[in-house]
Design a protein around this motif. Structure first.
Motif, short mmCIF file in Angstrom:
data_model
loop_
_atom_site.label_atom_id
_atom_site.label_comp_id
_atom_site.label_asym_id
_atom_site.label_seq_id
_atom_site.Cartn_x
_atom_site.Cartn_y
_atom_site.Cartn_z
N ALA A 172 11.60 -9.49 6.22
CA ALA A 172 10.86 -8.32 6.69
C ALA A 172 11.83 -7.14 6.80
CB ALA A 172 10.20 -8.60 8.03
N PRO A 173 12.15 -6.48 5.68
CA PRO A 173 13.09 -5.35 5.74
C PRO A 173 12.48 -4.19 6.52
CG PRO A 173 12.11 -5.54 3.55
CD PRO A 173 11.67 -6.73 4.33
N GLN A 174 13.26 -3.59 7.43
CA GLN A 174 12.83 -2.47 8.29
C GLN A 174 11.57 -2.83 9.09
OE1 GLN A 174 12.36 0.60 5.37
NE2 GLN A 174 14.56 0.88 5.10
N GLY A 175 11.44 -4.12 9.42
CA GLY A 175 10.32 -4.57 10.23
C GLY A 175 9.01 -4.74 9.49
N LYS A 176 9.01 -4.50 8.17
CA LYS A 176 7.78 -4.65 7.37
C LYS A 176 7.87 -5.94 6.56
CE LYS A 176 6.84 0.30 6.83
NZ LYS A 176 6.68 1.41 5.86
N ARG A 177 7.02 -6.90 6.90
CA ARG A 177 7.05 -8.16 6.17
C ARG A 177 6.44 -7.98 4.78
NH1 ARG A 177 8.45 -12.99 6.96
NH2 ARG A 177 8.83 -12.67 9.18
N ILE A 178 7.11 -8.53 3.75
CA ILE A 178 6.62 -8.46 2.38
C ILE A 178 5.56 -9.54 2.20
CG2 ILE A 178 7.23 -8.63 -0.05
CD1 ILE A 178 10.08 -7.77 0.74
N LYS A 179 4.37 -9.16 1.80
CA LYS A 179 3.28 -10.11 1.60
C LYS A 179 3.18 -10.46 0.12
CE LYS A 179 0.53 -8.37 5.48
NZ LYS A 179 -0.74 -7.69 5.86
N CYS B 267 2.64 -8.39 -4.94
CA CYS B 267 3.10 -8.36 -3.56
C CYS B 267 3.15 -6.93 -3.03
CB CYS B 267 4.48 -9.01 -3.45
SG CYS B 267 5.76 -8.12 -4.35
N SER B 268 3.34 -6.82 -1.73
CA SER B 268 3.57 -5.50 -1.13
C SER B 268 5.07 -5.21 -1.12
CB SER B 268 3.04 -5.49 0.31
OG SER B 268 3.72 -6.46 1.09
N HIS B 269 5.44 -3.98 -1.26
CA HIS B 269 6.85 -3.54 -1.25
C HIS B 269 7.72 -4.33 -2.25
CE1 HIS B 269 5.49 -1.60 2.38
NE2 HIS B 269 5.26 -2.76 2.96
N PRO B 270 7.36 -4.36 -3.55
CA PRO B 270 8.17 -5.13 -4.52
C PRO B 270 9.60 -4.62 -4.64
CG PRO B 270 6.58 -3.72 -5.66
CD PRO B 270 6.23 -3.66 -4.21
N ASP B 271 9.80 -3.31 -4.40
CA ASP B 271 11.14 -2.74 -4.51
C ASP B 271 12.07 -3.21 -3.39
OD1 ASP B 271 9.27 -1.30 -2.92
OD2 ASP B 271 10.71 0.35 -2.72
N LYS B 272 11.49 -3.74 -2.31
CA LYS B 272 12.32 -4.20 -1.18
C LYS B 272 12.60 -5.71 -1.22
CE LYS B 272 11.10 -0.55 2.12
NZ LYS B 272 10.39 0.32 1.20
N MET B 273 12.08 -6.39 -2.25
CA MET B 273 12.31 -7.84 -2.35
C MET B 273 13.77 -8.12 -2.71
SD MET B 273 11.03 -10.87 -2.17
CE MET B 273 9.24 -10.80 -2.39
N TYR C 125 15.75 -13.95 -2.59
CA TYR C 125 14.43 -14.59 -2.48
C TYR C 125 13.83 -14.84 -3.88
CZ TYR C 125 10.15 -16.09 -0.22
OH TYR C 125 9.10 -16.87 0.23
N SER C 126 14.09 -13.93 -4.81
CA SER C 126 13.63 -14.15 -6.20
C SER C 126 14.30 -15.38 -6.78
CB SER C 126 13.94 -12.92 -7.05
OG SER C 126 13.19 -11.80 -6.63
N MET D 230 8.30 -8.91 -9.74
CA MET D 230 7.54 -8.56 -8.54
C MET D 230 6.78 -7.27 -8.83
SD MET D 230 8.19 -10.87 -6.27
CE MET D 230 9.35 -12.25 -6.19
N ARG D 231 5.48 -7.29 -8.57
CA ARG D 231 4.67 -6.12 -8.90
C ARG D 231 3.76 -5.78 -7.72
NH1 ARG D 231 1.65 -6.69 -14.39
NH2 ARG D 231 3.82 -6.67 -15.10
N GLY D 232 3.70 -4.50 -7.37
CA GLY D 232 2.82 -4.05 -6.31
C GLY D 232 1.40 -3.88 -6.81
N GLN D 233 0.43 -4.22 -5.96
CA GLN D 233 -0.97 -4.12 -6.38
C GLN D 233 -1.47 -2.69 -6.37
OE1 GLN D 233 -2.58 -7.34 -3.70
NE2 GLN D 233 -3.85 -7.68 -5.48
N GLY D 234 -0.89 -1.85 -5.56
CA GLY D 234 -1.37 -0.48 -5.46
C GLY D 234 -2.63 -0.40 -4.61
N ASP D 235 -3.08 0.81 -4.33
CA ASP D 235 -4.28 1.01 -3.52
C ASP D 235 -5.45 1.31 -4.44
OD1 ASP D 235 -4.62 2.17 -0.25
OD2 ASP D 235 -6.29 2.12 -1.69
N LYS D 236 -6.57 0.65 -4.23
CA LYS D 236 -7.72 0.82 -5.12
C LYS D 236 -8.54 2.07 -4.78
CE LYS D 236 -8.07 -4.07 -6.22
NZ LYS D 236 -8.89 -5.30 -6.17
#
Length: 493
Positions: free
Chosen positions: A405-412, A430-436, A440-441, A463-469
């Motif tokens: 959880a970098p900067q307190g944000k857990r990567i989902k 996943c969320s926040h792919p740039d912070k993985m 872990y990879s 790792m790819r972010g889904q983006g907002d629909k």
């Protein structure tokens, strides 16, 4: 292909230049210095409506001993015996030399069809050499310029009647292929049908294998043993092979196309222009291959250059098999093998689980194990895992070791699928792919290797972010024009 044409002549008369022009590609290395070509190289040639096999040969030299030149000459004479037609090239600017006279006599005895060509025939400087070529007693010479493509019409005119003759001969010797088939007859082996998807290996689409390694590791000797004939030039001298030669054969029932490559030394040591060309030719062969066999010398395995070559094959995404040659002269085999496996795990972690096979190119021991290891590596390289299996597996991996959880944000990590094969490539949404983090990879890649039995093969994980629909997200907030006019009217009132 209707017939085979071998291009023969002294060194530096332009044989490889003509070969490249006939096949329409720069397959053979070309340089101003003599003796560049050493092995036999075959290609599919086109000249007008003619389709035939052309063989580029080493320059003929007046040497019969066991020197490098003598071995090159014996290989060229073998090509003369294999070919239907020989194209004997001389240098029109240099004129007829005593060596040309010797080889013209040899060709008259060894080949039924000899065509004489005076190359480098452009300009008045070649006139005397073209006239002098008549003295060889091989008929009218064709005035050629392989560099500029001149004289190819005359070559076509001489080849055409011979091509017709070979075509008629092939037709008369063609076997009967019509067979009566009983459509009502049931297949006795229907119950033994293998339901596994068959790999796309066939005589028309053979498996592509590149053999790479440092100079004098025994690459050419190994390939000669696999194909069962001394087709490639070998010897104690390092750096004999220059071109990346490809050979087709049936290896224990598997149709393969094997690339023999030049030995690759450290970049700092490669100063000669020709060696640079040879190495780049070998690197190109790695890119075209499906399986790369990294051949090591048992006496000095896993040197820095061996590691670079293996890493190159992995970065190019090829299936990798490591073979340790000259095992027949090793004394402490058990201890040596244990040390090799330990060094392999430590020095090449990116290829963890790749096959490590001991062979002797000289005696042929270990070749069946090498064949089986190549087939297994090719099978893994083509492996596909269903999305349902991957997501069940991913849930277990997350439960065992959740992502950070970098900067307190857990990567989902939401779901996973396989995007490609050859090599296997996976995408994790996943969320926040740039912070993985890379660690872990690597954890996921190692898990894929172990749980889906994919040892040794390169695995690509993205790792790819889904983006907002929401289609309006990111747009500048603005008031619709009609509403603006309405509000404007009300304010005026």
């Amino acid at each position: 292909m209707s017939f085979t044409l071998a291009i023969v002549g002294r060194p530096n008369v332009g044989k490889s230049t003509l070969f490249n022009r006939l096949v329409g590609k720069k397959l053979a290395l070309v340089d101003d210095q003599p003796g560049v070509t050493r092995d036999l190289r075959e290609g599919e040639a086109r000249l007008g409506d003619l389709r035939f096999t052309v063989i580029d040969t080493a320059g003929l030299e007046d040497a019969n001993d066991d020197s490098l030149q003598g071995r090159m000459r014996r290989l060229t004479e073998r090509a003369v015996d294999m070919a239907d037609i020989c194209l004997f090239m001389i240098d029109a600017r240099a004129g007829v030399t005593p060596t040309d006279m010797i080889f013209a006599e040899i060709l008259r005895k060894r080949s039924a069809h000899v065509i004489l060509a005076a190359n480098k025939g452009e300009g008045a400087a070649a006139d005397a050499g073209v006239i002098e070529a008549w003295s060889l007693g091989l008929g009218e010479p064709i005035r050629l310029s392989a560099e500029h493509g001149e004289g190819l019409n005359d070559l076509y005119t001489q080849l055409m009647p011979l091509a017709d003759e070979f075509a008629k001969r092939a037709e008369s010797h063609a076997p009967e292929v019509e067979v009566d088939i009983d459509l009502d007859e049931e297949d006795e082996d229907e119950d033994n049908f293998d339901a596994r998807p068959s790999l796309s290996i066939s005589p028309n689409k053979p498996m592509q294998i590149a053999v790479v390694g440092r100079p004098n590791a025994g690459k050419s000797t190994l390939i000669n043993k696999i194909i069962g004939e001394d087709r490639l030039l070998t010897g104690p001298e390092a750096g004999i092979t220059r071109d990346a030669i490809s050979l087709r054969t049936d290896w224990s029932g598997t149709p393969v196309r094997i690339f023999d490559t030049a030995g690759m030394r450290k970049k700092a040591k490669v100063q000669d222009k020709l060696e640079k060309l040879s190495v780049s030719d070998g690197l190109r062969a790695v890119k075209f291959a499906e399986v790369v066999v990294v051949l090591l010398d048992a006496a000095i395995p896993f040197e820095q250059q061996d590691l670079r070559i293996a890493d190159l094959a992995e970065r190019e995404g090829r299936a990798v098999v490591v073979a340790v040659n000259k095992w027949d002269i090793e004394d402490e085999k058990q201890q040596k093998l244990k040390d090799l496996k330990e060094a392999f795990e430590r020095l090449l972690p990116q290829l963890r689980g790749a096959p490590l096979i001991t062979v002797s190119a000289k005696t042929g021991r270990g070749l069946e194990r090498l064949h089986d290891a190549i087939l297994r590596a090719y099978d893994v390289w083509n492996r596909r895992v269903s999305t349902a299996q991957l997501n069940r597996w991913l849930a277990g991996m997350l439960e065992q070791h959740p992502p950070p959880a970098p900067q307190g944000k857990r990567i989902k990590l939401r779901y996973m699928t396989q995007a490609k094969t050859r090599p296997p490539g996976f995408v994790v949404m996943c969320s926040h792919p740039d912070k993985m983090p890379d660690s872990y990879s690597r954890y996921l890649v190692n898990g894929l290797r172990e749980d889906f039995e994919m040892p040794g093969t390169p695995i690509r994980l993205t790792m790819r972010g889904q983006g907002d629909k929401n289609p309006y997200k990111g747009r500048k907030k603005s008031t619709p024009s009609r509403l603006r006019k309405h509000l404007k009217g009300r304010s005026a009132d």
